[in-house]
Scaffold this motif. Structure first.
Motif, PDB file in Angstrom:
ATOM      1  N   ILE A   1       0.888  -1.086  -0.005  1.00  0.00           N
ATOM      2  CA  ILE A   1      -0.043   0.092  -0.014  1.00  0.00           C
ATOM      3  C   ILE A   1       1.013   1.298  -0.113  1.00  0.00           C
ATOM      4  O   ILE A   1       1.669   1.451   0.879  1.00  0.00           O
ATOM      5  N   SER A   2       0.606   1.958  -0.918  1.00  0.00           N
ATOM      6  CA  SER A   2       1.542   3.214  -1.246  1.00  0.00           C
ATOM      7  C   SER A   2       0.824   4.448  -0.524  1.00  0.00           C
ATOM      8  O   SER A   2      -0.400   4.438  -0.272  1.00  0.00           O
TER       9      SER A   2
ATOM     10  N   ASP B   1      -0.852  -3.103   9.915  1.00  0.00           N
ATOM     11  CA  ASP B   1       0.084  -3.515   8.981  1.00  0.00           C
ATOM     12  C   ASP B   1       0.852  -4.504   9.887  1.00  0.00           C
ATOM     13  O   ASP B   1       1.668  -4.319  10.717  1.00  0.00           O
ATOM     14  N   LEU B   2       0.447  -5.775   9.819  1.00  0.00           N
ATOM     15  CA  LEU B   2       0.871  -6.948  10.448  1.00  0.00           C
ATOM     16  C   LEU B   2       2.311  -7.160  10.526  1.00  0.00           C
ATOM     17  O   LEU B   2       3.208  -7.252  11.650  1.00  0.00           O
ATOM     18  N   PRO B   3       2.940  -7.099   9.352  1.00  0.00           N
ATOM     19  CA  PRO B   3       4.576  -7.214   9.282  1.00  0.00           C
ATOM     20  C   PRO B   3       5.378  -5.835   9.584  1.00  0.00           C
ATOM     21  O   PRO B   3       6.404  -5.859   8.845  1.00  0.00           O
ATOM     22  N   VAL B   4       4.886  -5.111  10.400  1.00  0.00           N
ATOM     23  CA  VAL B   4       5.570  -3.739  10.375  1.00  0.00           C
ATOM     24  C   VAL B   4       7.051  -3.792  11.090  1.00  0.00           C
ATOM     25  O   VAL B   4       7.717  -3.101  10.521  1.00  0.00           O
ATOM     26  N   ALA B   5       7.086  -4.956  11.729  1.00  0.00           N
ATOM     27  CA  ALA B   5       8.635  -4.936  12.298  1.00  0.00           C
ATOM     28  C   ALA B   5       9.542  -5.603  11.351  1.00  0.00           C
ATOM     29  O   ALA B   5      10.708  -5.688  11.461  1.00  0.00           O
TER      30      ALA B   5
ATOM     31  N   VAL C   1       2.989  -1.204   4.513  1.00  0.00           N
ATOM     32  CA  VAL C   1       2.151   0.120   4.146  1.00  0.00           C
ATOM     33  C   VAL C   1       3.326   0.962   4.387  1.00  0.00           C
ATOM     34  O   VAL C   1       4.115   1.292   5.353  1.00  0.00           O
ATOM     35  N   GLU C   2       3.351   1.969   3.297  1.00  0.00           N
ATOM     36  CA  GLU C   2       4.059   2.972   3.255  1.00  0.00           C
ATOM     37  C   GLU C   2       3.886   4.055   4.577  1.00  0.00           C
ATOM     38  O   GLU C   2       2.755   4.443   4.878  1.00  0.00           O
ATOM     39  N   GLY C   3       4.809   4.120   5.392  1.00  0.00           N
ATOM     40  CA  GLY C   3       4.858   5.128   6.441  1.00  0.00           C
ATOM     41  C   GLY C   3       4.232   4.512   7.916  1.00  0.00           C
ATOM     42  O   GLY C   3       4.051   5.430   8.640  1.00  0.00           O
ATOM     43  N   SER C   4       4.283   3.436   7.982  1.00  0.00           N
ATOM     44  CA  SER C   4       3.795   2.687   8.954  1.00  0.00           C
ATOM     45  C   SER C   4       4.993   2.525  10.123  1.00  0.00           C
ATOM     46  O   SER C   4       6.127   2.486   9.435  1.00  0.00           O
ATOM     47  N   VAL C   5       4.936   2.717  11.336  1.00  0.00           N
ATOM     48  CA  VAL C   5       5.838   2.637  12.363  1.00  0.00           C
ATOM     49  C   VAL C   5       5.174   1.646  13.407  1.00  0.00           C
ATOM     50  O   VAL C   5       4.349   1.854  13.936  1.00  0.00           O
TER      51      VAL C   5
ATOM     52  N   GLU D   1      -1.144   8.657  11.529  1.00  0.00           N
ATOM     53  CA  GLU D   1      -2.442   9.149  10.658  1.00  0.00           C
ATOM     54  C   GLU D   1      -1.847  10.039   9.544  1.00  0.00           C
ATOM     55  O   GLU D   1      -1.265  10.875   9.654  1.00  0.00           O
ATOM     56  N   LYS D   2      -2.272   9.408   8.457  1.00  0.00           N
ATOM     57  CA  LYS D   2      -2.124   9.884   7.011  1.00  0.00           C
ATOM     58  C   LYS D   2      -3.365  10.131   6.465  1.00  0.00           C
ATOM     59  O   LYS D   2      -4.078   9.189   6.069  1.00  0.00           O
ATOM     60  N   HIS D   3      -3.579  11.442   5.837  1.00  0.00           N
ATOM     61  CA  HIS D   3      -4.898  11.848   5.008  1.00  0.00           C
ATOM     62  C   HIS D   3      -6.017  10.908   5.628  1.00  0.00           C
ATOM     63  O   HIS D   3      -7.042  11.007   4.909  1.00  0.00           O
TER      64      HIS D   3
END
Length: 374
Positions: free
Chosen positions: A270-271, A286-290, A295-299, A305-307
């Motif tokens: 996801i961009s 975003d389950l694989p965030v680690a 997902v672009e921008g996930s931490v 929060e974006k858009h």
């Protein structure tokens, strides 16, 4: 045969590799079990409960002293193993593709590292598979966490004041975690759709009452990838999938991403532009965030929060259900060791198929073929 379990040292790790149930079972095999005091508290397991089951409770140094086998959720560092017997086994998760230095350190120290993530996806090893047991819980928790951040109800509700429409939930990646996410979202009353690069998952999606969303004009993977995971796709397929996802994702309220490729960073699904197309108030988990995130921008461990869209992801999703996650993880470990227990030798003796798959180090060397291929 002395089995030792230390308190988990990794930040945010609340799970434990032993429970009163498995303490009793290991003792039944003829082993002794030592556990560091306080090791189970994060999973609501008291020292008294472990002691009553037959475990010896003590300090880290007393626990590890003369240990033949060390069990862990996340592999302990080398310093924590000082006092264990030479050549001791350590059965835990190592994240070996990203922790090469730790694997090398185990080899140099002479320990035999057994990576539970490398358990082969074969029928007789299903009860030993920590990735499946933990992913199942993670997929469930991902939906609950997304629902908690979503400012509306999941199911359709018909009231005297009017009708509340059901949430639309899209699951990307249909492995163990994705299937559980689909099932959980359906139980909560959402309208669920799902996608995967493996065309063979269409039937699985439909069997759970969800709508499959697939690229039709470009061939995907017909069957399973290595170990049940997807593999990387062609550039043509990626472009076609991005177009399909873009048109579909704009209509969704909840998106759960679960895609992983072993040994590589999580693929970007996801961009920022796709996030911008979603409705304000929508939520992405975003389950694989680690592992780099889909997902672009996930931490990790932050709500971004974006858009007007909330993006959520935990570095240790299964750990948010520590009691159940520990119970399943501990059973996986017991099933693994007990399956190879030699009564005459009084210890487990691994066979070639599973032993060669999970063994990372032996005799002072890194011996795993999957690591050598990297």
């Amino acid at each position: 045969m002395r089995i030792a379990v230390l308190k988990e040292r990794a930040a945010g790790e609340s799970r434990v590799a032993i429970t009163p149930e498995t303490v009793k079972k290991f003792i039944g095999l003829g082993a002794s079990v030592a556990v560091e005091g306080g090791a189970g508290l994060g999973a609501a397991i008291t020292d008294d409960a472990l002691r009553e089951a037959g475990a010896e409770l003590g300090s880290a140094a007393a626990t590890i002293k003369d240990a033949d086998i060390v069990l862990g959720v996340q592999a302990p560092d080398i310093a924590s193993l000082a006092g264990a017997k030479p050549g001791a086994w350590v059965a835990a998760t190592f994240d070996p593709f990203r922790n090469a230095a730790l694997v090398d350190a185990y080899a140099k120290a002479g320990f035999e590292a057994l990576s539970m993530e490398f358990m082969p996806r074969i029928t007789r090893a299903q009860s030993m598979d920590v990735l499946s047991s933990q992913s199942n819980l993670a997929g469930y928790k991902a939906v609950l966490a997304a629902a908690n951040e979503y400012g509306r109800a999941f199911p359709m509700m018909m009231t005297a004041a009017g009708t509340v429409q059901a949430a639309k939930c899209f699951v990307m990646g249909v492995g163990v975690a994705g299937l559980q996410a689909i099932a959980t979202a359906k139980r909560l009353g959402a309208q669920v759709s799902a996608t995967d690069v493996r065309s063979a998952t269409k039937e699985q999606i439909q069997s759970l009452g969800a709508k499959p969303i697939f690229v039709e004009n470009v061939a995907g993977i017909e069957g399973e990838g290595s170990g049940g995971y997807a593999t990387e796709m062609s550039e043509e397929y990626r472009k076609a999938q991005a177009e399909l996802v873009s048109s579909h994702i704009a209509k969704q309220d909840i998106v759960i991403t679960t895609a992983l490729i072993p040994g590589r960073a999580a693929p970007r699904l996801i961009s920022d532009a796709q996030i911008a197309s979603m409705k304000p108030g929508s939520v992405i988990f975003d389950l694989p965030v680690a592992q780099g995130g889909n997902v672009e921008g996930s931490v990790a461990d932050q709500i971004v929060e974006k858009h007007g869209v909330k993006i959520v992801g935990y570095s240790n999703t299964a750990g948010h259900l520590a009691a159940d996650a520990s119970a399943l993880f501990a059973r996986n470990l017991f099933n693994f060791l007990s399956a190879f227990w030699d009564k005459e030798a009084g210890k487990p003796v691994l066979d070639e198929e599973i032993g060669n798959a999970v063994r990372l180090t032996q005799g002072g060397k890194v011996v795993n073929e999957r690591l050598a291929a990297q």
